[in-house]
Design a protein around this motif. Structure first.
Motif, PDB file in Angstrom:
ATOM      1  N   GLY A  74       0.797  -1.215   0.000  1.00  0.00           N
ATOM      2  CA  GLY A  74       0.000   0.000   0.000  1.00  0.00           C
ATOM      3  C   GLY A  74       0.827   1.260   0.000  1.00  0.00           C
ATOM      4  N   VAL A  75       2.123   1.153   0.336  1.00  0.00           N
ATOM      5  CA  VAL A  75       3.031   2.293   0.257  1.00  0.00           C
ATOM      6  C   VAL A  75       3.525   2.398  -1.178  1.00  0.00           C
ATOM      7  N   THR A  76       3.387   3.567  -1.767  1.00  0.00           N
ATOM      8  CA  THR A  76       3.805   3.762  -3.153  1.00  0.00           C
ATOM      9  C   THR A  76       5.157   4.454  -3.270  1.00  0.00           C
ATOM     10  N   LYS A  77       5.589   5.098  -2.171  1.00  0.00           N
ATOM     11  CA  LYS A  77       6.894   5.751  -2.186  1.00  0.00           C
ATOM     12  C   LYS A  77       7.307   6.058  -0.747  1.00  0.00           C
ATOM     13  N   ALA A  78       8.591   5.901  -0.460  1.00  0.00           N
ATOM     14  CA  ALA A  78       9.134   6.271   0.840  1.00  0.00           C
ATOM     15  C   ALA A  78      10.470   6.964   0.598  1.00  0.00           C
ATOM     16  N   VAL A  79      10.563   8.224   0.984  1.00  0.00           N
ATOM     17  CA  VAL A  79      11.726   9.052   0.673  1.00  0.00           C
ATOM     18  C   VAL A  79      12.402   9.502   1.961  1.00  0.00           C
ATOM     19  N   SER A  80      13.702   9.312   2.061  1.00  0.00           N
ATOM     20  CA  SER A  80      14.462   9.805   3.197  1.00  0.00           C
ATOM     21  C   SER A  80      14.665  11.308   3.073  1.00  0.00           C
ATOM     22  N   GLY A  81      14.637  12.010   4.216  1.00  0.00           N
ATOM     23  CA  GLY A  81      14.824  13.448   4.164  1.00  0.00           C
ATOM     24  C   GLY A  81      14.891  14.067   5.540  1.00  0.00           C
ATOM     25  N   TYR A  82      14.542  15.342   5.587  1.00  0.00           N
ATOM     26  CA  TYR A  82      14.656  16.112   6.813  1.00  0.00           C
ATOM     27  C   TYR A  82      13.369  16.904   7.040  1.00  0.00           C
ATOM     28  N   ALA A  83      12.959  17.011   8.301  1.00  0.00           N
ATOM     29  CA  ALA A  83      11.776  17.789   8.652  1.00  0.00           C
ATOM     30  C   ALA A  83      11.970  18.376  10.036  1.00  0.00           C
ATOM     31  N   GLY A  84      11.366  19.536  10.245  1.00  0.00           N
ATOM     32  CA  GLY A  84      11.438  20.179  11.546  1.00  0.00           C
ATOM     33  C   GLY A  84      12.176  21.498  11.537  1.00  0.00           C
ATOM     34  N   GLY A  85      13.037  21.696  10.536  1.00  0.00           N
ATOM     35  CA  GLY A  85      13.819  22.921  10.421  1.00  0.00           C
ATOM     36  C   GLY A  85      13.480  23.676   9.148  1.00  0.00           C
ATOM     37  N   GLY A  86      14.372  24.558   8.735  1.00  0.00           N
ATOM     38  CA  GLY A  86      14.139  25.370   7.548  1.00  0.00           C
ATOM     39  C   GLY A  86      14.824  24.828   6.314  1.00  0.00           C
ATOM     40  N   SER A  87      14.554  25.478   5.189  1.00  0.00           N
ATOM     41  CA  SER A  87      15.094  25.016   3.912  1.00  0.00           C
ATOM     42  C   SER A  87      16.587  25.281   3.789  1.00  0.00           C
ATOM     43  N   GLN A 114      -5.528   0.738   0.884  1.00  0.00           N
ATOM     44  CA  GLN A 114      -4.755  -0.488   1.067  1.00  0.00           C
ATOM     45  C   GLN A 114      -4.115  -0.575   2.451  1.00  0.00           C
ATOM     46  N   VAL A 115      -3.655   0.567   2.954  1.00  0.00           N
ATOM     47  CA  VAL A 115      -3.068   0.616   4.296  1.00  0.00           C
ATOM     48  C   VAL A 115      -3.423   1.978   4.887  1.00  0.00           C
ATOM     49  N   THR A 116      -3.982   1.991   6.073  1.00  0.00           N
ATOM     50  CA  THR A 116      -4.437   3.240   6.660  1.00  0.00           C
ATOM     51  C   THR A 116      -3.306   3.952   7.391  1.00  0.00           C
ATOM     52  N   TYR A 117      -3.555   5.203   7.710  1.00  0.00           N
ATOM     53  CA  TYR A 117      -2.579   5.971   8.476  1.00  0.00           C
ATOM     54  C   TYR A 117      -2.335   5.321   9.834  1.00  0.00           C
ATOM     55  N   LEU A 221       5.773  -9.887  12.343  1.00  0.00           N
ATOM     56  CA  LEU A 221       4.649  -9.337  13.102  1.00  0.00           C
ATOM     57  C   LEU A 221       3.505  -8.847  12.221  1.00  0.00           C
ATOM     58  N   PHE A 222       3.818  -8.491  10.976  1.00  0.00           N
ATOM     59  CA  PHE A 222       2.801  -7.961  10.073  1.00  0.00           C
ATOM     60  C   PHE A 222       2.850  -8.677   8.723  1.00  0.00           C
ATOM     61  N   PRO A 223       2.661  -9.990   8.720  1.00  0.00           N
ATOM     62  CA  PRO A 223       2.772 -10.733   7.455  1.00  0.00           C
ATOM     63  C   PRO A 223       1.779 -10.263   6.396  1.00  0.00           C
ATOM     64  N   GLU A 224       0.622  -9.770   6.836  1.00  0.00           N
ATOM     65  CA  GLU A 224      -0.385  -9.316   5.881  1.00  0.00           C
ATOM     66  C   GLU A 224       0.001  -7.966   5.253  1.00  0.00           C
ATOM     67  N   ARG A 225       0.943  -7.268   5.866  1.00  0.00           N
ATOM     68  CA  ARG A 225       1.397  -5.978   5.341  1.00  0.00           C
ATOM     69  C   ARG A 225       2.719  -6.098   4.585  1.00  0.00           C
ATOM     70  N   TRP A 226       3.385  -7.228   4.705  1.00  0.00           N
ATOM     71  CA  TRP A 226       4.724  -7.419   4.161  1.00  0.00           C
ATOM     72  C   TRP A 226       4.727  -7.515   2.645  1.00  0.00           C
TER      73      TRP A 226
END
Length: 236
Positions: A74-87, A114-117, A221-226
């Motif tokens: 259900g996840v279509t993209k996962a991107v590493s990055g930064y949050a909490g500060g400025g640009s 497909q997968v909830t929050y 632990l989450f075979p149905e989500r794997w």
């Protein structure tokens, strides 16, 4: 950390950078945080007609957190990055100082049909990291490795707050959850060499010790989500 920065700033070949990249997410003297089986959230987002939504989670080094969510159905993209500060300081060498307000984070794009929050939160708290560690995660220390849910809207904020309260009340963890909820923060993608890092470097000591166990715990632990094949940021 210093070796990794020096290699980047001097323009060393990427092969050399990867050899010392173990410093990027610090030391390897600790084992992975243990997974904890927890109940699903009693409160979840109401289902809408939308087939795409984003969530942002911080839970230590983004290599492992990204790797976990890349294997979730259900996840279509996962991107590493930064949050909490400025640009202006959303760059690895700045964030590593621990003084930017940023946390290493992962932006997860998913189909809520497909997968909830709430189900993503369950995986986040259960296997992606240890939500009882304050300003650290395993061997990685500093506010840039804090446990934070960056809520994209009021609904996500409320679901996350209700779930934290539920888990604390249930005694699911031996210590109180220290995860914070931050709103109104912008996500900035990390440098390309941080993307898909777990998939590209499975034999690197840091990954093998700290992150591969997270994938095994996800499948257990989450075979149905794997999902065996990860959804990657780049075609390699």
């Amino acid at each position: 950390m210093s070796l990794f920065r020096f290699s980047r700033l001097t323009g060393a070949p990427i092969a050399i950078v990867l050899l010392v990249a173990v410093s990027a997410c610090q030391r390897i003297g600790h084992s992975a945080e243990p997974a904890v089986a927890i109940p699903p959230p009693a409160v979840d987002e109401p289902l809408s007609a939308s087939t795409s939504e984003t969530a942002v989670f911080a839970g230590g080094c983004f290599w492992g957190v990204q790797g976990v969510f890349q294997h979730v159905k259900g996840v279509t993209k996962a991107v590493s990055g930064y949050a909490g500060g400025g640009s202006g300081n959303a760059h690895y060498q700045d964030v590593g100082s621990g003084r930017t307000g940023h946390a290493e984070s992962v932006q997860v794009t998913f189909d809520p049909h497909q997968v909830t929050y709430g189900q993503l939160l369950q995986i986040y708290f259960s296997v992606a990291h240890d939500p009882t560690q304050f300003n650290r995660q395993g061997p990685d220390v500093g506010p840039q490795y804090r446990s934070t849910v960056f809520a994209m809207n009021d609904a996500q904020k409320n679901v996350a707050a209700e779930y934290i309260a539920q888990l604390d009340k249930s005694g699911a963890f031996a210590r109180p959850i220290v995860t914070t909820i931050e709103t109104g923060k912008t996500f900035y993608p990390a440098e390309r060499y941080h993307q898909d890092y777990l998939t590209l470097n499975p034999s690197e000591p840091y990954i093998a010790i700290n992150d591969l166990p997270k994938l095994a715990n996800l499948e257990r632990l989450f075979p149905e989500r794997w999902r065996a094949q990860p959804v990657l940021v780049y075609a390699h």
